[in-house]
Structure formats: structure tokens, C-alpha cells
Design an enzyme around this catalytic site. Sequence first.
Site, PDB file in Angstrom:
ATOM      1  N   GLN B 131       0.779  -1.089   0.124  1.00 18.14           N
ATOM      2  CA  GLN B 131      -0.004  -0.164  -0.077  1.00 18.14           C
ATOM      3  C   GLN B 131       0.864   1.363   0.021  1.00 18.14           C
ATOM      4  OE1 GLN B 131      -2.203   0.822   3.817  1.00 18.14           O
ATOM      5  NE2 GLN B 131      -4.181   1.723   2.515  1.00 18.14           N
ATOM      6  N   GLY B 132       0.647   1.880  -1.055  1.00 17.17           N
ATOM      7  CA  GLY B 132       1.443   3.279  -1.242  1.00 17.17           C
ATOM      8  C   GLY B 132       0.717   4.624  -0.616  1.00 17.17           C
ATOM      9  N   SER B 134       1.246   6.605   3.016  1.00 16.21           N
ATOM     10  CA  SER B 134       2.053   7.801   3.517  1.00 16.21           C
ATOM     11  C   SER B 134       3.181   8.276   2.739  1.00 16.21           C
ATOM     12  CB  SER B 134       2.430   7.018   4.765  1.00 16.21           C
ATOM     13  OG  SER B 134       1.414   6.770   5.743  1.00 16.21           O
ATOM     14  N   GLU B 249     -10.931  -2.395   4.703  1.00 20.29           N
ATOM     15  CA  GLU B 249      -9.902  -2.742   5.601  1.00 20.29           C
ATOM     16  C   GLU B 249     -10.346  -2.740   7.129  1.00 20.29           C
ATOM     17  OE1 GLU B 249      -6.832   0.517   5.731  1.00 20.29           O
ATOM     18  OE2 GLU B 249      -5.391  -0.807   7.099  1.00 20.29           O
TER      19      GLU B 249
END
Lengths: 380, 400
Positions: B131-132, B134, B249
Amino acid sequence: MELVLNEEQTMLDQTAKNFIKDNSPITRVRKLRDDGDPLGYSKEMWKKMAELGWTSILFSEEDGGMGLGMAEVVLVTEAMGRGLAPEPFLGTVMLAGQALSIGGSPELREQWLGPIIEGEKALAMAYQEKGGRYDITRIKTSAKKTTNNYLLIGEKTQVLDGFGADAIIVSARTSGEDGEAEGITLFLIPAGTPGMTVTRQWRLDSRNVALVQLKDVEVPESNIVGTVGKGGQLLSQVIDQATVALCGEMLGGMSAAFDRTLGYLKERVQFDVVIGTFQALKHRAAKMFMEIELARSVVMAAARTLDGNDANKEILVSTAKARCSDAYILVTNEAVQMLGGIGMTDEEDTGFYMKRARAAEMTFGDATYHKDRFAALKGY
Amino acid sequence: MSELEDFRASVRSWLEENAPKSIRGKVRDPALAYWGGRKTPLPFPEAKVWLDMMAEKGWTVPFWPKEYGGGGLNKEENKIFNQEMARLELPPPLTGFGITMIGPTVLQYGTEEQKKKYIGEIVRGEVRWCQGYSEPNAGSDLANIQTKAVVDGDDYILNGQKIWTSYGDLADWMFLLVRTDPGVKKQVGITFLLLDMETKGVEVRPIKLISGNSPFCEVFFEDVRVPQKNVLNRVNGGWEVAKALLGHERTMIANAFGGRVAPEKAENPMEAAARKYIGFRDGKIADSVIRDRMAQNQMDESCFLLTVQRNSDNIKAGHRPGPETSIFKVYGTELNQRRMELMLSILGPECLGWEGEGFEQGELDLCRVWLRSRGNTLEGGTSEIQLNIIAKQVLGLPDK
């Protein structure tokens, strides 16, 4: 065990909440207190509650009840807790009523349960003594056998719903030593029995509690509830149930106090904005919300494990009482802080909840007591 | 009813016949979780065979549509399937962000072509996703991302940096948020992209943490070309996708916690540690303060798990998830931290070992696990952000 309300329970929940909202605002409790009403509750209101079926939930159909369970009881006590309704549910239904229902002879059940369910008579359970804290086995009240009767001597304190009760069930030692579980017997003593004096005590929550003094009170053997010497076990069982009913009340009380606080955070303006915009208060409000959600889950679970007579029921009862004690105190202390000076005034209702939180905390054992019991039950 | 019973019988006999003997009874062993993809080592020798067998039936994600490779099971069948897996105490053949995060999001927003490609790859465990989100200047303020994507022909050209990318070094693909329009409100100029980590110009550097381990990475992009067809949802419609993914999520986190409601073992690890490091006197833990903290901690855990159960019972009964869902992340992570802190207190000086002689493996492990747990209240939205969300969305407290 399913932690969800079925259709009937949802209806009961709604009816109870609406009834309290419409009929038992805090102004009613305030008036009873200001008048110094010795009974501390309204007989008429109690009768109405009985008509709604609240007093009959837990009693078997044989005894004239509905034969439902604690899952339903906590919905009613939660509603009562929202309005701090002071009617004698704990003393009459949960303590004396349940002791009779479980341990009473057919004659005693016949004589007392009908009037309890009808809301005609109020009863109480005198088990607490000065210095005994939360240990029901630490009692000095004694019962000595005479030819046909028992002779009771002793003093009980803070007897819930005891003032004006039509009968009081008293725990007394028939054998054994102070602190022993064995040797305790429960005696039903009708009001007016010679030698029994019932004096109203005044606590911070202005609920009906009484000092019961017994000076050579003669009680016939037929008035024993349960078995001679085994009253401690019966009392524990009844108190566990009553504890969860009280937890329901506490859940209702903390929810109402929280709603009140939340409303204030949304309307009180300082520095040209409502104070609910301040993060310092938002986070504390969110934490209170979490504590209430957890309390709700464990109250539902404890009620259901009692209904199912599950092996872990005592562990859950202690978990529920510890949680509700801590959460109710947190929420009401925070409420006073967030309401500021107004929270300190008698005119504001929040003080009633804060006072009740303390009284409820110290009824049937506080959080420390229940953590100790929890650890012991877990084997450490 | 009988159709469902037939289904149960067929699942049962198939699992009995095919599930490797070595993994039965090990449902809760996290070391057996297989994350799939090209770079992840096998957690146990039969992991790949088990995965392929299950994937062929679509049972790695049994409730996804059959047309894209899922098992196509309806609610009742899926429940039965889970019960049968639980009966043999089998660990799931595959886990990871593909199943829990990007898969459901592709099913919701993807084109037909995207669904065919990505869902199939996830189900077969061929691709591991990271997951990109932050960036150095976009943590709690996620909408502040600055990684730029500029159109060039059929492609975007990416420049910028991501940070705190979980297992970026083991992932094959990344789903990420990029800025495609710097001239509008922060949330509006963001696009959701799918990126092959093998693409030229992508550089991954693991970050060493206070625990000594490196589960997170920095990922740098220098003139990285991403085809425009890798946009999920519309251009500048990335924030909406990001929020939807967050919902998936959270559901998964809730379900994961829900899965932990299981019969307790005879003695839990905390009680065993107290017995070993503190000892008992008169049937009680000899240190009464530790004993009190343990009871509090176990009560907190019990209340939390009951709240997770209440939520799932509520959903099972056909109601919408209640407000209690919002507390799972913040309360669950803080509870875990309290548990770790208490474990340190129980072990006393033995918890200080970093490596080498004179410490038991369990003692060395606890030290690292405790350090790692400090990140629980940061990752996936800090506790402070979670409390803001509860205050705003559940309690209705205003921003201004």
C-alpha cells in the site's frame, strides 16, 4: 450466546425507555429528595411498572411470572437507570423476590411472590453489616434456635429498599465463625415483628436504604428461606443476578450522563466557538464513548451467561461490575469537569448521576473487589 | 437445506482428503500465514501445493465471484466453508493486502479488464500487493500527498516518495495515491494508481526500526512510467477509492479480531509468565499489584472481544454495523500495548535482553515484540486521528 436483541427484546427496550422518558424525568427524583420523602420512591409508579410487566420478567410461570431472563431484566434496569428511577426493583424483585423464588417454601412463595409481581408489596434483603465491606460472610447477626423458633440479634446497614418494606429477609449466622461461608441462614421477617426496628438512612444518592436493628426477634422455622446453614450460597447466587441488574442500571445512568455532556459540548460557546470543537475535549468524549460501548457488551454477555447458566458466569458478572463501576465514575466525573461550574451546582442534574455512580459502585462490590474475585476465579 | 448439507459434505471430504496433515490444528499459528507473490519465502514446505489446490477451486477467497476466479460461494455456503476449515483447524492458504484491501476495491471500482487481470492474480496468490499511501509530509494528513503523476502519451510519469510501506521489499505490485492535479483542493486532485514494482525507476529501501527489524520501507519514484490504464476509478477520483478501501480494511480488521474469539487455552501466556517469573503465594500471584493489573488487562480484553462479537452478531442478524465498529482500531491497539507493557513488568529484568547468551528465546522475542507494538497506535491511522473520527462521525462534535 448472541449479543444482539431479538424482536421482543427490542420492543421491551423501546417501551421501557419511552416509559421512563415520559414518566420519570430527573425532576421526579429531585422532588422526592427535596421533600425528604421517607420512602424515596412512588408506590403508584411502582404499581405502573408492575403493570408493564417489569416485576414479573424473571419469575417462573408457575409463580405467576413470565419466565424470561436477565437479558430482558437489564433492558428494564437500563431504562430505569437513565432516569435514575428509584423504585425498589433491586430489593424487592432481584434480592428478596429471587431468594424466595429459588429457595422459598411453597407457602412462602404463595404468600409473597404474587403481591411482589403485582407491585402490591415491597420486600428487602438485609445482608450487609458495618465493617463487612463486600464480604457477605462477615456477619455478626446471630440466630439461636429455641424450642420452636429462632431468636435473632444483630444489626444490618444500608438495606436496599428496606424502609417501609412489608418484609425483610435477614442473613444471620446459625453456626460457624465470622467469615465462613457455611452456617448462614436466611430468615423472612414481616414488618412489625416485635424487636425489629427499621430506620431510614440517608445517603448521598437519597435512595431508600435502612438500618435494621434486631433485638431478640422471634422468627418461626417456617420463615426460613432456603436451607439452614446454606443461606450464604443462596445469597451469593441471588447477589450475582442482582449485580447484573444493577450493571444494567449503571449502563443506563452513564449513557444518560454522557448524552447530557455531549449536548453541552455542542451548545456551550467560549472563545466564539462551541467547546465541542476543542480536541482536548473531543478525545475525552471519544474515550468515554468507548468505555460505554465496552460496558454495554459485557452487560449483555453477563446477563446471557446467567440465563444459560454457563460455566464462566461468575467471571463475567465480575467483569461487568468492575467495568460498569469504573465507567460510570469516569463518565460522571468527566461530565462535571466538562460542564464546568454548572456541573458543581445542585440545579444541574449531572450531580445526581455522579452521586448514584458512587452508591452503585459500592453496592455488591466495587471494581477492586471484583478484580480480586476475577483473579481468584481464574486461578491466580 | 439438503443442498447446503450436500455442500458441507463435499467440502468436508475434499478437505479431509487434500489438506496437508502437517498444517492441521495450526489455524492460529501466524508463522504459517502465506502472503504469496514472487518474493515471499514459503512459510512451510507444502504451502505452494496447498495454495494451488485451493486456488483452483477459488477457495483462497471463497466468497469472490466465480467469473474472476473466486469461489462464488453465497453467505450460507461461505459460513459452512469456514466451519469446515475450522473443524480441521486449517490456516487459510493465502493472506495479504490483495485479499483484504485492493481486491475488494478492484471489484468495486475496476473495469472488466482490470477485474479479470488483478482479481485472478490475487486469487492464485501470484502477486503480493503493498500500500503506497503515507509520505514524509502526508501521515495523519494523508490528503497532503505530493508524489506527482504527469501525463506523457499513454503513460503517467511518477516522481516522489512513499514511506512506511509495509513489506514494500516483498511486494510485486503497489496500489498508491498520486497527485494528478495540484491546482485544486487537496482531496480532489488525487488519483488511485496500480504500479508494477519491477518498473524502471522504482527503488525500495527497508527502514530499520527500534525493534531491530525492518517490516517497513521507503519507496522512491524517479521518472517511473505507469500506463494510464492502471488508474482505478476516474482520474482525480482517488480519494473516494481510498476511503472505500479504508472501509474494506476496517471490515477485515473487525473480522480478524472476531476470529480471535475462541475457547481459551488452559493457561494463557500471561498467567504462565507470572507463574514462572513471579511465582505464587497462597494460591495467588505473589505480587498483588501485578495480579491486579493482570485482572484489569484480561477484563479489558474480554470486554473488547465481546464488543467485536456484538458487532458481528449484529451484522449477522441483518442490522447495519453500529457505532461500536469505530472503536476497534484505537481500543484494540492500545489494549495490545498495555498487554505488552504488563508482560515487561512480569518478566522484570529478564525482558531487557537484546541478543546473545544469558537470555531465553522467549525473553529476547518479547523485547522486540514490545518495541514493535509501540507502532500499533501509529500505523493505519494514529489513535489521535481515530479519536477525531469517533468524535466527529459518531458523536457529531463539530470541527468549527
